[in-house]
Design an enzyme around this catalytic site. Structure first.
Site, short mmCIF file in Angstrom:
data_model
loop_
_atom_site.label_atom_id
_atom_site.label_comp_id
_atom_site.label_asym_id
_atom_site.label_seq_id
_atom_site.Cartn_x
_atom_site.Cartn_y
_atom_site.Cartn_z
N LYS A 100 -7.59 7.79 8.05
CA LYS A 100 -6.59 8.15 7.03
C LYS A 100 -7.18 8.00 5.62
O LYS A 100 -6.86 8.78 4.72
CB LYS A 100 -5.33 7.30 7.18
N TYR A 160 -7.92 4.26 12.96
CA TYR A 160 -6.89 5.12 12.36
C TYR A 160 -6.93 4.99 10.84
O TYR A 160 -6.88 5.99 10.10
CB TYR A 160 -5.54 4.67 12.92
N1 LIG Z 1 5.53 6.65 12.28
C1 LIG Z 1 4.97 5.97 11.29
O1 LIG Z 1 5.31 4.80 11.06
C2 LIG Z 1 3.92 6.61 10.41
C3 LIG Z 1 3.50 5.93 9.26
C4 LIG Z 1 2.52 6.49 8.45
C5 LIG Z 1 1.98 7.72 8.78
N2 LIG Z 1 2.39 8.37 9.91
C6 LIG Z 1 1.76 9.65 10.21
O2 LIG Z 1 2.74 10.66 10.36
C7 LIG Z 1 2.26 11.65 11.28
C8 LIG Z 1 3.31 11.88 12.34
O3 LIG Z 1 3.52 10.68 13.04
P1 LIG Z 1 4.77 10.40 13.98
O4 LIG Z 1 5.14 8.97 13.82
O5 LIG Z 1 5.82 11.47 13.81
O6 LIG Z 1 4.06 10.54 15.39
P2 LIG Z 1 4.63 11.10 16.75
O7 LIG Z 1 3.82 10.44 17.82
O8 LIG Z 1 6.12 11.00 16.80
O9 LIG Z 1 4.23 12.64 16.64
C9 LIG Z 1 2.89 13.06 16.63
C10 LIG Z 1 2.83 14.42 17.29
O10 LIG Z 1 1.46 14.84 17.27
C11 LIG Z 1 1.19 15.47 18.49
N3 LIG Z 1 -0.24 15.45 18.77
C12 LIG Z 1 -0.98 14.41 19.22
N4 LIG Z 1 -2.25 14.79 19.43
C13 LIG Z 1 -2.32 16.10 19.10
C14 LIG Z 1 -3.36 17.08 19.11
N5 LIG Z 1 -4.61 16.75 19.51
N6 LIG Z 1 -3.08 18.33 18.72
C15 LIG Z 1 -1.83 18.67 18.31
N7 LIG Z 1 -0.79 17.80 18.29
C16 LIG Z 1 -1.04 16.52 18.67
C17 LIG Z 1 1.99 14.69 19.52
O11 LIG Z 1 2.21 15.45 20.72
C18 LIG Z 1 3.28 14.41 18.75
O12 LIG Z 1 4.26 15.40 18.97
C19 LIG Z 1 0.94 11.12 11.83
O13 LIG Z 1 -0.13 11.69 11.13
C20 LIG Z 1 1.01 9.64 11.54
O14 LIG Z 1 -0.25 9.05 11.41
C21 LIG Z 1 3.35 7.84 10.73
#
Ligand SMILES: NC(=O)c1ccc[n+]([C@@H]2O[C@H](COP(=O)([O-])OP(=O)(O)OC[C@H]3O[C@@H](n4cnc5c(N)ncnc54)[C@H](O)[C@@H]3O)[C@@H](O)[C@H]2O)c1
Length: 258
Positions: A152, A148
């Site tokens: 990123k 991951y």
């Molecule tokens: N939560 C954290 O702590 C955090 C920290 C840094 C970055 N991020 C980034 O923020 C973004 C959102 O993360 P989140 O925590 O809301 O995650 P989440 O799991 O709550 O939401 C991710 C969404 O992406 C969808 N998804 C997964 N595979 C997919 C695909 N192939 N096509 C279309 N949709 C797809 C899922 O169904 C889900 O609704 C991500 O890119 C994540 O890497 C999150």
């Protein structure tokens, strides 16, 4: 008049939903694209007006599905903002990372952003619009989740590649790098250790973790006219995490001010 369209991928998740809601402030239509179509429907209903917040079933790792997403956008107007937010991490070490995990994490967190950008680049040229990639502090420093993190880090470079090659068309490209955000992505880890957010909080200079609206506000800023001269940057939304750690500064300086 042509409608301005924002696409948010992974919009059924907590961060994606907050971004979609916020972009509704200055876009006519917001497409909530997610592989989980039921969850996307629910997210769009929760936000409101079904003519403006439109759920779209899309697997961003699949070029055909992404082409359908672009067609759905073109049917409603011209894309002014693309937010590559869909993403997920395998919480494993490098030693535990299999080739399958490596490929899957790179497909979702990096290649999908390339596919989505290429699918809508003509519309972004027409609107002189922008891309906002949701990266992570994991793309800047090592905090675990190897495949991951590599993806990123690549996404940050893709952000700069787009900025440099497409700047002449008026297209801007920026990234947001969130720190820990309490979302469904953390469910399994929070089930194993209910203290996981308390333990994480300690490393953040602001002594709290990030919430989805913090990320959405940064995306809204970067996508909007207030950021008209900003392209190719990564804006950490990390409560100070990547600036340094007070605990370590206290050890190094032996000063109680930290
Ligand atoms: N939560 C954290 O702590 C955090 C920290 C840094 C970055 N991020 C980034 O923020 C973004 C959102 O993360 P989140 O925590 O809301 O995650 P989440 O799991 O709550 O939401 C991710 C969404 O992406 C969808 N998804 C997964 N595979 C997919 C695909 N192939 N096509 C279309 N949709 C797809 C899922 O169904 C889900 O609704 C991500 O890119 C994540 O890497 C999150």
């Amino acid at each position: 008049m042509t409608h301005s369209v924002a696409i948010v991928t992974g919009a059924a998740g907590d961060i994606g939903r907050a971004i979609a809601r916020r972009l509704g402030d200055d876009h006519d239509v917001v497409l909530l694209a997610d592989i989980d179509s039921e969850a996307a429907d629910k997210a769009a209903r929760e936000i409101g007006d079904s003519t403006r917040f439109v759920p779209i079933a899309c697997d961003v790792t699949d070029a055909k599905s992404v082409a359908e997403l672009a067609a759905a956008a073109a049917a409603r107007g011209v894309v002014r903002t693309l937010v590559n937010n869909a993403g997920a991490a395998r919480a494993v070490s490098l030693h535990e990372t299999t080739p399958e995990i490596w490929r899957a994490d790179n497909a979702l967190n990096l290649e999908a952003a390339f596919l989505c950008f290429r699918a809508v680049e003509d519309m972004l040229k027409e609107s002189r619009g922008s891309v906002v990639n949701i990266a992570s502090v994991n793309g800047m420093n090592v905090f675990g989740h190897p495949a991951y993190s590599v993806a990123k880090a690549g996404l940050l470079h893709l952000t700069r590649l787009i900025a440099v090659e497409y700047g002449k068309f008026g297209i801007r490209s920026n990234a947001v790098a969130p720190g820990t955000v309490r979302t469904q992505a953390w469910e399994a880890r929070a089930a194993v250790n209910p203290q996981v957010f308390e333990e994480a909080r300690r490393w953040y200079p602001l002594q709290r973790i990030v919430n989805p609206d913090d990320v959405a506000n940064a995306v809204h800023f970067l996508a909007g006219s207030m950021a008209a001269a900003i392209s190719g940057v990564c804006l950490p939304v990390d409560c100070g995490l990547t600036a340094g750690q007070a605990e370590l500064a206290r050890t190094f300086s032996q000063s109680s001010h930290y």
